[in-house]
Write an enzyme that holds these catalytic residues in place. Structure first.
Site, PDB file in Angstrom:
ATOM      1  N   SER A   1       0.832  -1.206   0.000  1.00 25.01           N
ATOM      2  CA  SER A   1       0.000   0.000   0.000  1.00 25.01           C
ATOM      3  C   SER A   1       0.868   1.258   0.000  1.00 25.01           C
ATOM      4  CB  SER A   1      -0.905   0.006   1.234  1.00 25.01           C
ATOM      5  OG  SER A   1      -1.775  -1.097   1.221  1.00 25.01           O
TER       6      SER A   1
ATOM      7  N   HIS B   1      -3.821  -2.981  -4.074  1.00 25.54           N
ATOM      8  CA  HIS B   1      -2.951  -4.013  -4.654  1.00 25.54           C
ATOM      9  C   HIS B   1      -3.506  -4.332  -6.033  1.00 25.54           C
ATOM     10  CE1 HIS B   1      -0.720  -4.831  -0.895  1.00 25.54           C
ATOM     11  NE2 HIS B   1      -1.815  -4.352  -0.371  1.00 25.54           N
TER      12      HIS B   1
ATOM     13  N   THR C   1      -0.891 -11.778  -1.501  1.00 28.22           N
ATOM     14  CA  THR C   1      -1.899 -12.506  -0.731  1.00 28.22           C
ATOM     15  C   THR C   1      -1.571 -12.322   0.747  1.00 28.22           C
ATOM     16  OG1 THR C   1      -2.249 -14.149  -2.470  1.00 28.22           O
ATOM     17  CG2 THR C   1      -2.911 -14.770  -0.244  1.00 28.22           C
ATOM     18  N   HIS C   2      -2.516 -11.754   1.488  1.00 26.13           N
ATOM     19  CA  HIS C   2      -2.286 -11.501   2.908  1.00 26.13           C
ATOM     20  C   HIS C   2      -2.667 -12.712   3.754  1.00 26.13           C
ATOM     21  CE1 HIS C   2      -2.115  -7.336   1.504  1.00 26.13           C
ATOM     22  NE2 HIS C   2      -1.503  -7.063   2.637  1.00 26.13           N
TER      23      HIS C   2
ATOM     24  N   GLU D   1      -4.580  -3.450  15.523  1.00 22.27           N
ATOM     25  CA  GLU D   1      -4.138  -3.820  16.860  1.00 22.27           C
ATOM     26  C   GLU D   1      -4.848  -2.951  17.916  1.00 22.27           C
ATOM     27  OE1 GLU D   1      -1.623  -4.383  13.557  1.00 22.27           O
ATOM     28  OE2 GLU D   1      -2.072  -2.459  14.515  1.00 22.27           O
TER      29      GLU D   1
END
Length: 277
Positions: A44, A76, A98-99, A198
């Site tokens: 990104s 992406h 691919t995450h 997070e």
């Protein structure tokens, strides 16, 4: 076309290096370039760098290459591009990441890296957009990754495969990057599983165990690159300060916007670094 239950990397009896070799053959046929020297994954905010690295020889849709999945994330682009630099080297630009949080398994997360190695690349440049823990950093600032903490509780290595990660993010390459821009700071990247951001407490935990950057990619890819024998250079674009460091809520739109604003500067930096490698 590769997002079905018959995806080749989902078969535990198939060696992922064989699929990477098939993918490298596909790239050679589709691009007309038999060998690539350097590979770059554009995360990104880093996408425009492809325009500045050199002359584009060929661009192919990633889903036309064995083992690649369609990107799930805006930002992406889903292509593989072969670029020739001014000094005649070939750079494979991967715009299809691919995450881990997509739930396809680690093999598919690191397939692009293994394919790059099979295509001949000896240097893997991994970039991402991430949250910064250091209060001195600002949104839109690029930083080098000096090391990582892998909090996914997973690994791309299978079986009794032991790989030394002492100098995973190669000091040699970081020194070259700083020769291009001496102002570059560096820090330890902490990969969480995602896709949620997070919590402030998790950010403080990452800080206490030595993390400076929080994100959802890169660490697993870096391990696979080292297993494949490549040198790794990592860059994070600090798109925002992490939860609890930044006082306003986090949003994906904010990440995209920070990347858009920073893109001209960081893309030029990355192109100059690749030229120097």
């Amino acid at each position: 076309m590769h997002d079905t239950l018959t995806h080749p990397l989902d078969d535990p009896d198939i060696d992922p290096s064989d699929i990477a070799a098939q993918a490298a053959d596909d790239i050679a046929q589709l691009t007309g370039v038999d060998h690539h020297d350097i590979a770059v994954t554009l995360g990104s905010g880093w996408g425009k760098a492809a325009e500045l690295i050199g002359e584009t020889v060929a661009t192919v849709p990633a889903t036309g290459v064995t083992g690649f999945s369609r990107p799930a994330l805006e930002g992406h682009v889903g292509t593989l591009r072969s670029i020739r630099t001014a000094d005649g080297r070939s750079v494979l630009v991967i715009g299809a990441r691919t995450h881990y949080y997509e739930g396809h398994g680690v093999r598919r997360v690191v397939h692009s890296v293994r394919t790059a190695a099979a295509a001949g690349a000896t240097i893997m440049v991994l970039t991402n957009g991430a949250g910064g823990i250091r209060e001195s950093w600002r949104a839109g600032q690029p930083v080098l990754i000096s090391d990582h903490i892998n909090l996914t509780a997973d690994s791309p290595l299978e079986g009794a495969t032991f790989v030394d990660l002492t100098d995973l993010y190669a000091k040699r390459l970081r020194d070259i990057a700083r020769s291009v821009d001496p102002t570059l700071d560096e820090g330890v990247y902490t990969q969480f599983r995602g896709p949620h951001y997070e919590t402030p407490a998790e950010v403080q935990m990452a800080k206490r165990i030595g993390g400076d950057i929080v994100g959802m990619s890169t660490a697993l890819e870096a391990i696979a690159a080292r297993e494949a024998g490549m040198e790794v250079l990592g860059f994070s674009l600090i798109t925002n300060l992490a939860a609890g460091i930044q006082r306003t809520p986090l949003s994906h739109a904010e990440v995209i916007e920070a990347g858009r604003r920073a893109e001209p500067v960081i893309s030029s930096l990355l192109a100059r670094v690749i030229e120097a490698l």
